[in-house]
Scaffold this motif. Structure first.
Motif, PDB file in Angstrom:
ATOM      1  N   THR A  84       0.851  -1.193   0.000  1.00  0.00           N
ATOM      2  CA  THR A  84       0.000   0.000   0.000  1.00  0.00           C
ATOM      3  C   THR A  84       0.883   1.238   0.000  1.00  0.00           C
ATOM      4  OG1 THR A  84      -1.773  -1.150   1.183  1.00  0.00           O
ATOM      5  CG2 THR A  84      -1.826   1.262   1.193  1.00  0.00           C
ATOM      6  N   HIS A  87      -2.976   5.923  -1.414  1.00  0.00           N
ATOM      7  CA  HIS A  87      -4.286   5.275  -1.513  1.00  0.00           C
ATOM      8  C   HIS A  87      -4.263   4.100  -2.485  1.00  0.00           C
ATOM      9  CE1 HIS A  87      -5.801   8.669   0.732  1.00  0.00           C
ATOM     10  NE2 HIS A  87      -5.365   9.501  -0.187  1.00  0.00           N
ATOM     11  N   HIS A  88      -3.132   3.847  -3.122  1.00  0.00           N
ATOM     12  CA  HIS A  88      -3.016   2.804  -4.133  1.00  0.00           C
ATOM     13  C   HIS A  88      -2.447   1.515  -3.536  1.00  0.00           C
ATOM     14  CE1 HIS A  88      -3.497   6.365  -6.630  1.00  0.00           C
ATOM     15  NE2 HIS A  88      -3.617   5.598  -7.703  1.00  0.00           N
ATOM     16  N   GLN A  89      -2.697   0.425  -4.253  1.00  0.00           N
ATOM     17  CA  GLN A  89      -2.154  -0.866  -3.851  1.00  0.00           C
ATOM     18  C   GLN A  89      -1.390  -1.487  -5.012  1.00  0.00           C
ATOM     19  OE1 GLN A  89      -5.594  -3.113  -2.384  1.00  0.00           O
ATOM     20  NE2 GLN A  89      -4.949  -2.688  -0.292  1.00  0.00           N
TER      21      GLN A  89
END
Length: 283
Positions: A84, A87-89
């Motif tokens: 993570t 806010h992205h994975q």
């Protein structure tokens, strides 16, 4: 070959085949994996590939780098790890790695058909059917109430002290014709089938692992501790308590016990069962 799969809000944005020794991740254009988001540092993280091993390092980023929900400085990546960044994975997938961990998770949490109590499963199915029927009846009642209080154009115009509007020719509804079929409905006009959903483990040794809910009934948990069934219906997915070692010890959805009745699952619900937290994601 190892890959990174970039996603945001469960939507895949890009995939990267890791053919180089070094991969930088960050907001600036010179990164190998660019994530243009204010929550991401200019040069946020670094992945180094050495033979068959991959190592992740945080580059003193502002908001930190997380793997399977834990803040890290350095981490040896394993197949299925979820990174993570902001806010992205980024899901790390290593096709050379065996699927033993996924298999071990399924052996631990997914209860095979032959080990299930037929009476308990029948009761779970009955409760799911009851919940579906209740939801459908509620929708019917809601529609009937809305119809009963709907005013026709003349009544509405009288309340507003205006003349009723004349119908426009182009607004007159034309009868809809469907292609002839055995059921009288064109299959192309029928609603789409319910998309498959999945569970993603959020806690414990198997954090990051995923399980697609492809069966009509998937039984999860640990017998004697806590067991629940997830049923797949045309109206959605429902979770039902099957058994537990303690009376009244029900699974949790978003921190609340589901009780003895079936509960419909919605996207991003968090299920806690037999001490394991799992996220429910609709495809």
């Amino acid at each position: 070959m190892a890959r990174l799969i970039l996603s945001l809000d469960n939507q895949v944005l890009a995939e990267y085949n890791m053919t180089k020794e070094r991969y930088t991740i960050g907001r600036l254009p010179d990164n190998d994996v660019r994530i243009d988001n204010p929550a991401v540092s200019g040069h946020h993280s670094l992945i180094i590939n050495i033979l068959n091993d991959s190592f992740l390092e945080d580059l003193n980023s502002t908001n930190g780098t997380y793997v399977n929900g834990k803040l890290i400085k350095k981490h040896a990546l394993q197949h299925g790890d979820v990174i993570t960044i902001g806010h992205h994975q980024l899901r790390f997938s290593d096709q050379q790695a065996p699927e033993t961990e996924q298999d071990e998770f399924e052996k631990t949490m997914v209860i095979p058909t032959g080990q299930q109590n037929a009476d308990q499963l029948a009761e779970a199915e009955r409760l799911a059917d009851k919940a579906v029927a209740a939801a459908v009846n509620q929708d019917v009642v809601h529609d009937e109430v809305a119809e009963s209080v709907r005013l026709d154009p003349e009544e509405a115009a009288a309340l507003e002290d205006k003349a009723p509007p004349a119908p426009k020719k182009e607004e007159v509804a034309e009868p809809v014709s469907h292609a002839s079929t055995m059921t009288g409905i064109d299959p192309a006009m029928a609603p789409n089938a319910l998309p498959l959903a999945k569970l993603q483990v959020l806690s414990g040794a198997f954090a990051g692992r995923e399980l697609e809910l492809t069966k009509a009934l998937t039984t999860l948990g640990r017998p004697g501790v806590q067991v629940a069934a997830i049923t797949r219906r045309a109206e959605g997915y429902y979770i039902v308590h099957v058994e537990s070692g303690k009376e009244g010890d029900f699974p949790l959805v978003n921190g609340q016990p589901i009780g003895a009745q079936a509960r419909k699952l919605t996207d991003n619900d968090v299920v806690q069962l037999a001490g394991v937290k799992m996220g429910f994601f609709a495809a």
